[in-house]
Design an enzyme around this catalytic site. Structure first.
Site, PDB file in Angstrom:
ATOM      1  N   SER A 164       0.845  -1.183   0.000  1.00 24.14           N
ATOM      2  CA  SER A 164       0.000   0.000   0.000  1.00 24.14           C
ATOM      3  C   SER A 164       0.890   1.245   0.000  1.00 24.14           C
ATOM      4  O   SER A 164       1.687   1.433  -0.912  1.00 24.14           O
ATOM      5  CB  SER A 164      -0.955  -0.044   1.189  1.00 24.14           C
ATOM      6  OG  SER A 164      -1.983   0.876   1.034  1.00 24.14           O
ATOM      7  N   HIS A 215      -8.204  -4.864  -0.764  1.00 29.73           N
ATOM      8  CA  HIS A 215      -6.893  -4.283  -0.472  1.00 29.73           C
ATOM      9  C   HIS A 215      -5.980  -5.261   0.264  1.00 29.73           C
ATOM     10  O   HIS A 215      -4.776  -5.049   0.339  1.00 29.73           O
ATOM     11  CB  HIS A 215      -7.079  -3.011   0.345  1.00 29.73           C
ATOM     12  CG  HIS A 215      -5.865  -2.147   0.404  1.00 29.73           C
ATOM     13  ND1 HIS A 215      -5.159  -1.773  -0.724  1.00 29.73           N
ATOM     14  CD2 HIS A 215      -5.212  -1.588   1.452  1.00 29.73           C
ATOM     15  CE1 HIS A 215      -4.132  -1.006  -0.372  1.00 29.73           C
ATOM     16  NE2 HIS A 215      -4.141  -0.897   0.942  1.00 29.73           N
TER      17      HIS A 215
END
Length: 734
Positions: free
Chosen positions: A593, A708
């Site tokens: 991320s 995610h």
């Protein structure tokens, strides 16, 4: 209980899927030749004998077609990349053993069944080999603390998923106290952030026909009473911010349609988002409130009376509400608060004021100081119980637990004895009782669950996870490296006791460096079994940008100061080499991320330091990130590409815009998820395609599910991890 809006959570908390407790993700290359594919190069990507940084105009990006998440051409390219990744990684004879070991750990029934305590029951959500979607279940406290808890299954999500033909992933429940008979269940298709909400009746154990809920969207819903909710859903452009989150709060009465709900608060389109939440305390005080996130780190906090207009709280924009106790509203400061006439409160402080007094007068009266962290301290968590306030404090990246009591004017504190030199996690507190739970773990210490009796100030072990790897010869060190500006950067090293400092130790360096997220020692059976036990060393760097030492540590690396973060990680890497632990041939760097951006920068700025780079669900195009999914919400962290100064700086660090056509790069493993609706998969896709066109070595994998976290179930998590450690083994151990 405060159903708190955390800016980092609502806007996408870039860390959650990629912190070191999930540092196991899919990766694994085999030979440097793989993926050196030949394709026609655009004119701007011609090679020359001298360094040649590929020039890409964000307004005319030749790979913008890869930003079409479900585009036919893009998915066809992804499929081809996945085939190569599978051949390279899953084709390695070691992959299957890695996968089997990871799956055994993930599906083990010896895992701790973490839960929350409410209405006399411990509530837990559980997934295993037979229940891939999961079971929402409950048991009594007495049963929970026994050797064989008797679980009562309230909702079987596997049954729901099979009946509806949807890959449902559990995202949580929100039940209305004190009876907890009505709940809002949040479910996601494949693990993405956008979710559906459904009202659930505990007595019939079924979803309520025509009850409160939402279509698939981002947003939130909070109970006012059994027949009223406040909600904000980003269902249309009119109801959405430019970041893709709700811009309004509506009051919805039972028996009416959602479209007829009354709007009670509207933010600005340029906000990150607006969320309503419920605050209640141990004295039966209840307030409906809302947070209007003006930026990722600046919030306008609102009190929402039921019979009059919303009232904003006159507190600093960089502050966070943490709970309500005896009508004292608690808040932490991310900036200094000067109230005038010499009344000043420092950055990082935890304060309180009388919320009842504010609702009557519209002004804040006396402010009391609860706690002010020291230079190497930060507040890890605040929990409100019936008779006290529990605060988990991190001191030099290890945990402590304290209780705080209020006598009507001042706060007093006392430390509760807990296991030493471990990472602590406080959870399960409630204003309705004095029970809480504490998780304790370290790099070599498996998770242990403790029951905290807040009234008595005692901590008792309730359960412990098994040891998943042989740690007999392993040691943990906390060291420091000096960054370019003289700041000392702490880092942890996990290695074998008899490691020879000859540069031959395969070493994996992990960091995050953003959004005030603290990276602390954590136990991972997969990491231990697939890496440490096989001779590897593991390093965690507590670089600036994180929250390990409070707001100042984070803010030191915001926007145009962000190069400090990268310099910090480079300093740690160089220190690992200088001390003889490893060499660039045996050193890899891993992040996800925001950490994927970090490792992407390491790839372009210092390719000489690594032989393996892992960039998971990353941001990589920093000139278009604000145009993709939730990206606009992160401009408070990174800066605005349209601002001349900030845009120039972002171009200087953007990995996608700093690849040398003639550069000598280590192999990079890029992985992402088609279902990731937080960080756009186009970031990883475009860099991989660029490297492919230039003939630079890389491996690319894109999971079609998982959001995610890049994994929607335990089997996908095991595959992700097995691919990761296959890649690292090939690059650093072979």
């Amino acid at each position: 209980m405060l159903q708190r809006f955390l800016t980092a959570t609502a806007a996408g908390a870039l860390l959650v899927a990629c912190s070191p407790e999930t540092p196991e993700t899919p990766e694994a290359p085999e030979t440097p030749e793989t993926n050196m594919n030949e394709t026609e190069m655009p004119e701007t990507e011609t090679a020359s004998a001298e360094p040649d940084i590929v020039q890409i105009d964000p307004a005319d990006d030749p790979r913008v077609w890869l930003e079409e998440v479900e585009g036919e051409r893009a998915l066809e390219w992804v499929e081809g990349q996945n085939e190569q990744a599978f051949a390279r990684l899953q084709g390695d004879e070691r992959y299957q053993g890695f996968y089997d070991a990871a799956l055994e750990i993930y599906q083990s029934n010896d895992r701790i069944a973490y839960g929350s305590y409410q209405n006399g029951y411990i509530w837990n959500f559980w997934r295993d080999a037979e229940n891939t979607h999961g079971l929402w279940r409950r048991t009594s406290l007495e049963s929970y603390l026994s050797d064989a808890p008797d679980w009562d299954v309230v909702l079987n999500l596997d049954t729901v998923a099979e009946e509806e033909g949807v890959n449902w992933v559990w995202q949580g429940s929100n039940c209305l106290g004190p009876d907890f008979n009505r709940c809002i269940i949040t479910l996601s298709d494949g693990g993405q952030d956008a979710s559906v909400r459904r009202e659930f009746d505990m007595e019939s154990r079924s979803f309520v026909d025509g009850g409160f809920g939402s279509p698939e969207t981002k947003g939130g819903i909070s109970w006012v009473d059994e027949d009223t909710v406040l909600y904000g859903f980003a269902t249309t452009d009119e109801n959405s911010t430019t970041s893709g989150y709700p811009v309004s709060v509506y009051r919805w009465e039972r028996g009416t349609s959602m479209e007829d709900a009354e709007e009670i608060l509207r933010g600005d389109r340029e906000d990150v988002g607006v969320w309503a939440f419920r605050v209640e305390d141990n004295a039966d005080n209840v307030y409906m409130m809302a947070s209007e996130a003006d930026t990722f780190f600046e919030t306008t906090w609102w009190y929402l009376p039921m019979d009059s207009e919303p009232v904003s709280l006159p507190i600093p924009a960089r502050s966070s509400l943490t709970g309500l106790y005896n009508n004292q509203l608690l808040l932490t400061l991310e900036e200094e608060w000067d109230r005038g006439e010499g009344e000043t409160y420092p950055q990082g402080a935890l304060l309180s004021f009388d919320m009842g007094e504010f609702t009557q007068s519209g002004e804040i009266g006396d402010v009391a100081t609860v706690f002010v962290p020291g230079a190497r301290q930060s507040i890890g968590g605040v929990g409100i119980s019936n008779g006290t306030v529990l605060i988990q404090i991190d001191d030099n990246v290890t945990g402590q637990l304290w209780r705080f009591d209020f006598d009507g004017s001042e706060w007093s504190s006392s430390q509760i004895e807990t296991p030493e030199n471990l990472t602590l996690g406080l959870f399960g507190t409630s204003a309705q009782h004095d029970l809480a739970f504490l998780n304790a773990e370290g790099f070599l210490t498996p998770d242990s669950l403790y029951v905290v009796n807040a009234e008595e100030g005692t901590v008792t072990v309730a359960d412990s996870a098994p040891t998943w790897f042989n740690d007999e010869d392993l040691v943990v060190e906390q060291l420091e490296a000096e960054s370019t500006d003289g700041t000392m950067i702490p880092y942890f090293v996990v290695r074998h006791r008899d490691t020879e400092m000859n540069g031959e130790t395969p070493t994996l360096l992990y960091a995050y460096g953003g959004f005030q997220v603290s990276i602390q020692p954590s136990y991972s059976g997969v990491r231990g079994r697939l890496w440490l036990e096989r001779g590897g060393a593991y390093v965690v760097a507590n670089i600036r940008g994180g929250g390990e030492f409070g707001p100042a540590w984070h803010q030191a690396g915001l926007k145009m100061d962000r190069q400090r973060i990268y310099d910090d990680l480079i300093a740690v890497a160089e220190d690992l080499i200088d001390t003889g632990l490893t060499t660039p041939r045996r050193l890899g760097v891993y992040g996800g991320s925001n950490g994927g951006l970090l490792t992407g920068v390491m790839y372009t700025q210092r390719p000489d330091l690594w032989n393996a780079v892992v960039s998971a669900v990353p941001l990589l195009d920093m000139l278009r990130y604000h145009m993709l999914l939730a990206g606009a919400s992160w401009m408070g962290e990174y800066g605005d590409p349209n601002n001349p100064d900030e845009g120039e700086f972002l171009r200087s660090i953007s990995p996608y815009h700093n690849v040398d056509a003639n550069g000598d790069y280590p192999e990079i493993y890029l992985y992402t998820s088609t279902k990731d609706d937080r960080v756009h998969p186009g970031h990883a896709r475009k860099l991989a395609h660029l490297l492919e066109s230039l003939g630079h070595p890389y491996v690319y994998y894109e999971n079609t599910e998982g959001g995610h976290s890049s994994a929607a179930n335990l089997a996908e998590s095991a595959r992700r991890d097995a691919m990761l450690y296959t890649f690292l083994t090939q690059q650093l151990m072979d």
